[in-house]
Design an enzyme around this catalytic site. Structure first.
Site, PDB file in Angstrom:
ATOM      1  N   HIS A  70      10.173-136.171 -23.498  1.00 49.43           N
ATOM      2  CA  HIS A  70      10.624-137.098 -24.534  1.00 49.43           C
ATOM      3  C   HIS A  70       9.974-138.470 -24.363  1.00 49.43           C
ATOM      4  O   HIS A  70       9.667-139.145 -25.353  1.00 49.43           O
ATOM      5  CB  HIS A  70      12.146-137.225 -24.504  1.00 49.43           C
ATOM      6  CG  HIS A  70      12.852-136.117 -25.208  1.00 49.43           C
ATOM      7  ND1 HIS A  70      13.879-136.320 -26.110  1.00 49.43           N
ATOM      8  CD2 HIS A  70      12.681-134.774 -25.146  1.00 49.43           C
ATOM      9  CE1 HIS A  70      14.309-135.150 -26.570  1.00 49.43           C
ATOM     10  NE2 HIS A  70      13.598-134.199 -25.987  1.00 49.43           N
ATOM     11  N   ASP A  71       9.779-138.889 -23.129  1.00 47.12           N
ATOM     12  CA  ASP A  71       9.152-140.185 -22.899  1.00 47.12           C
ATOM     13  C   ASP A  71       7.706-140.174 -23.362  1.00 47.12           C
ATOM     14  O   ASP A  71       7.266-141.065 -24.093  1.00 47.12           O
ATOM     15  CB  ASP A  71       9.226-140.544 -21.408  1.00 47.12           C
ATOM     16  CG  ASP A  71       8.653-141.919 -21.122  1.00 47.12           C
ATOM     17  OD1 ASP A  71       9.024-142.874 -21.836  1.00 47.12           O
ATOM     18  OD2 ASP A  71       7.827-142.048 -20.204  1.00 47.12           O
ATOM     19  N   VAL A  74       6.824-140.166 -27.273  1.00 39.94           N
ATOM     20  CA  VAL A  74       7.172-141.334 -28.092  1.00 39.94           C
ATOM     21  C   VAL A  74       6.520-142.574 -27.469  1.00 39.94           C
ATOM     22  O   VAL A  74       7.025-143.133 -26.502  1.00 39.94           O
ATOM     23  CB  VAL A  74       8.699-141.531 -28.193  1.00 39.94           C
ATOM     24  CG1 VAL A  74       9.013-142.755 -29.063  1.00 39.94           C
ATOM     25  CG2 VAL A  74       9.363-140.291 -28.769  1.00 39.94           C
ATOM     26  N   GLY A  76       3.862-142.721 -25.692  1.00 43.08           N
ATOM     27  CA  GLY A  76       3.135-142.463 -24.454  1.00 43.08           C
ATOM     28  C   GLY A  76       4.041-142.471 -23.239  1.00 43.08           C
ATOM     29  O   GLY A  76       5.211-142.859 -23.302  1.00 43.08           O
ATOM     30  N   ASP A  78       5.436-144.063 -20.712  1.00 38.83           N
ATOM     31  CA  ASP A  78       5.569-145.470 -20.330  1.00 38.83           C
ATOM     32  C   ASP A  78       6.994-145.870 -19.952  1.00 38.83           C
ATOM     33  O   ASP A  78       7.311-147.057 -19.877  1.00 38.83           O
ATOM     34  CB  ASP A  78       5.079-146.369 -21.470  1.00 38.83           C
ATOM     35  CG  ASP A  78       5.862-146.158 -22.766  1.00 38.83           C
ATOM     36  OD1 ASP A  78       6.854-145.391 -22.775  1.00 38.83           O
ATOM     37  OD2 ASP A  78       5.485-146.761 -23.791  1.00 38.83           O
ATOM     38  N   SER A  80       9.650-145.864 -21.556  1.00 37.25           N
ATOM     39  CA  SER A  80      10.435-146.554 -22.586  1.00 37.25           C
ATOM     40  C   SER A  80      11.763-145.852 -22.856  1.00 37.25           C
ATOM     41  O   SER A  80      12.751-146.493 -23.239  1.00 37.25           O
ATOM     42  CB  SER A  80       9.632-146.674 -23.883  1.00 37.25           C
ATOM     43  OG  SER A  80       9.154-145.405 -24.308  1.00 37.25           O
ATOM     44  N   PRO A 169       9.589-132.632 -31.324  1.00 33.73           N
ATOM     45  CA  PRO A 169       9.857-131.393 -32.054  1.00 33.73           C
ATOM     46  C   PRO A 169      11.355-131.140 -32.191  1.00 33.73           C
ATOM     47  O   PRO A 169      12.132-131.465 -31.294  1.00 33.73           O
ATOM     48  CB  PRO A 169       9.194-130.319 -31.178  1.00 33.73           C
ATOM     49  CG  PRO A 169       9.127-130.923 -29.816  1.00 33.73           C
ATOM     50  CD  PRO A 169       8.957-132.389 -30.016  1.00 33.73           C
ATOM     51  N   THR A 200      12.374-122.020 -19.390  1.00 35.20           N
ATOM     52  CA  THR A 200      12.825-120.988 -18.449  1.00 35.20           C
ATOM     53  C   THR A 200      13.959-121.509 -17.569  1.00 35.20           C
ATOM     54  O   THR A 200      14.605-120.736 -16.864  1.00 35.20           O
ATOM     55  CB  THR A 200      11.651-120.502 -17.572  1.00 35.20           C
ATOM     56  OG1 THR A 200      12.048-119.329 -16.877  1.00 35.20           O
ATOM     57  CG2 THR A 200      11.201-121.554 -16.585  1.00 35.20           C
ATOM     58  N   ASP A 260      10.055-119.400 -13.790  1.00 32.88           N
ATOM     59  CA  ASP A 260       9.227-118.185 -13.817  1.00 32.88           C
ATOM     60  C   ASP A 260       8.818-117.879 -15.255  1.00 32.88           C
ATOM     61  O   ASP A 260       9.012-118.698 -16.157  1.00 32.88           O
ATOM     62  CB  ASP A 260       9.982-117.003 -13.198  1.00 32.88           C
ATOM     63  CG  ASP A 260      11.321-116.729 -13.867  1.00 32.88           C
ATOM     64  OD1 ASP A 260      11.498-117.110 -15.052  1.00 32.88           O
ATOM     65  OD2 ASP A 260      12.207-116.131 -13.222  1.00 32.88           O
TER      66      ASP A 260
END
EC number: 1.11.1.7
Length: 332
Positions: A70-71, A74, A76, A78, A80, A169, A200, A260
């Site tokens: 997630h970082d 959004v 890059g 960084d 945030s 996504p 997994t 796995d």
């Protein structure tokens, strides 16, 4: 006179291009040895803290992987997303609707590692690098591949919830739409499918896949792509999800605590929990990789390691493009 002016203009452009090239070559680059002199024990310190956190709270690994993703997607990689909404009156990235389910243990793991590093090497190691190292280490703890992490990222000076929409996504996205989204971050379909293998481990809240198990017309009232027995079990387990939104199900019901290839093996059996998981199997350009990983753990591990390294390079800030924050949950 016109010819002289043209020559001067061309000379100026050439000088500007040369200056830009020199600046680019002089700009700091990511390197596994970035802290060799300034904080030589950085990887050991992070590893020790993260391992202790994982032993105490086994959900830390999957949560930290998701946090890293997630970082990076959004603005890059960084850090945030680490900024707490309580740190200021502004609406931080972490307050965006899609980020509200990011687990507290993942944030706590990074904060603990940062505190240890501030004691050993004050003001040296960025939160963005800590998160990248933590994600790598936790994959290894769960039995997944180990790989070198290039370091030298700087932390963001800003964090804004408005930057999130359209950059991550959704669980009901088609594979084609996800391929476009990942391409916008410089990642290939192969890397996208490899990164999806992080499912997994970890779990998803029922609200993220409720549309697949309730309200469908036809036999069973569920998405026909789901294994019928699995769908009925999900309907029973998630029955009270509206009153208790914390109800969740393992992403991989076969080996939920092991890193796995079982996630890929589950897809043709109708055991992919999210609609976006099932979509990878239905779309030929992504199915070819899912099939490969289902039958070859080594191929999955190699591609996952490469994809994580590529993910960790998305939109990074180096040098004066960012800062090294003293606290990961607040903007300096």
């Amino acid at each position: 006179m016109g010819a002289q002016l043209l020559r001067r203009l061309l000379l100026s452009l050439a000088l500007l291009a040369a200056a830009a090239a020199c600046a680019a070559s002089a700009a700091p680059r990511l390197s596994p040895n970035y802290y060799r002199r300034s904080c030589p024990r950085v990887e050991r310190i992070v590893s020790d803290v993260i391992a202790a956190k994982q032993r105490a709270n086994p959900s830390t690994a999957a949560g930290t992987l998701r946090l890293f993703f997630h970082d990076c997607f959004v603005g890059g990689c960084d850090a945030s997303v680490l900024v707490s909404p309580l740190s200021s009156d502004a609406s931080q990235e972490r307050a965006a609707e899609i980020n509200l389910s990011l687990p507290g243990d993942a944030f706590d793991a990074v904060d603990r590692a940062k505190a240890a590093l501030e004691a050993a090497c004050p003001g040296v190691v960025s939160c963005a690098d800590i998160l990248a190292l933590a994600a790598r280490d936790l994959v290894g703890i769960l039995g997944g591949p180990r790989f070198p992490v290039a370091l030298g990222r700087r932390d963001a000076r800003r964090s804004d919830a408005r930057d999130v929409e359209g950059n991550l996504p959704r669980t009901n996205m088609s594979a084609r739409a996800m391929v476009r989204l990942f391409a916008g971050k410089g990642l290939t379909p192969r890397e996208m499918v490899a990164l999806a293998g992080a499912h997994t481990v970890g779990f998803s809240h029922c609200g993220e896949f409720a549309h697949r198990i309730y309200g469908y017309r036809g036999a069973g009232g569920h998405d026909p792509r789901l294994n019928p027995e699995f769908a009925r079990a999900l309907q029973r387990s998630c029955a009270g999800y509206r009153s208790d939104p914390t109800v969740s199900i393992f992403n991989d019901i076969v080996t939920p605590r092991d890193f796995d290839e079982a996630y890929y093996k589950n897809l043709p059996r109708g055991l992919g929990l999210l609609a976006s998981d099932a979509a990878l199997w239905e779309y030929p350009p992504t199915r070819v990789f899912a099939e490969r990983y289902a039958g070859n753990r080594t191929a999955f591990f190699e591609d996952f390691a490469t994809a994580m390294q590529r993910l960790g390079a998305v939109g990074v800030k180096t040098g004066r493009q960012g800062v090294v924050r003293r606290r990961c949950d607040a903007l300096d």
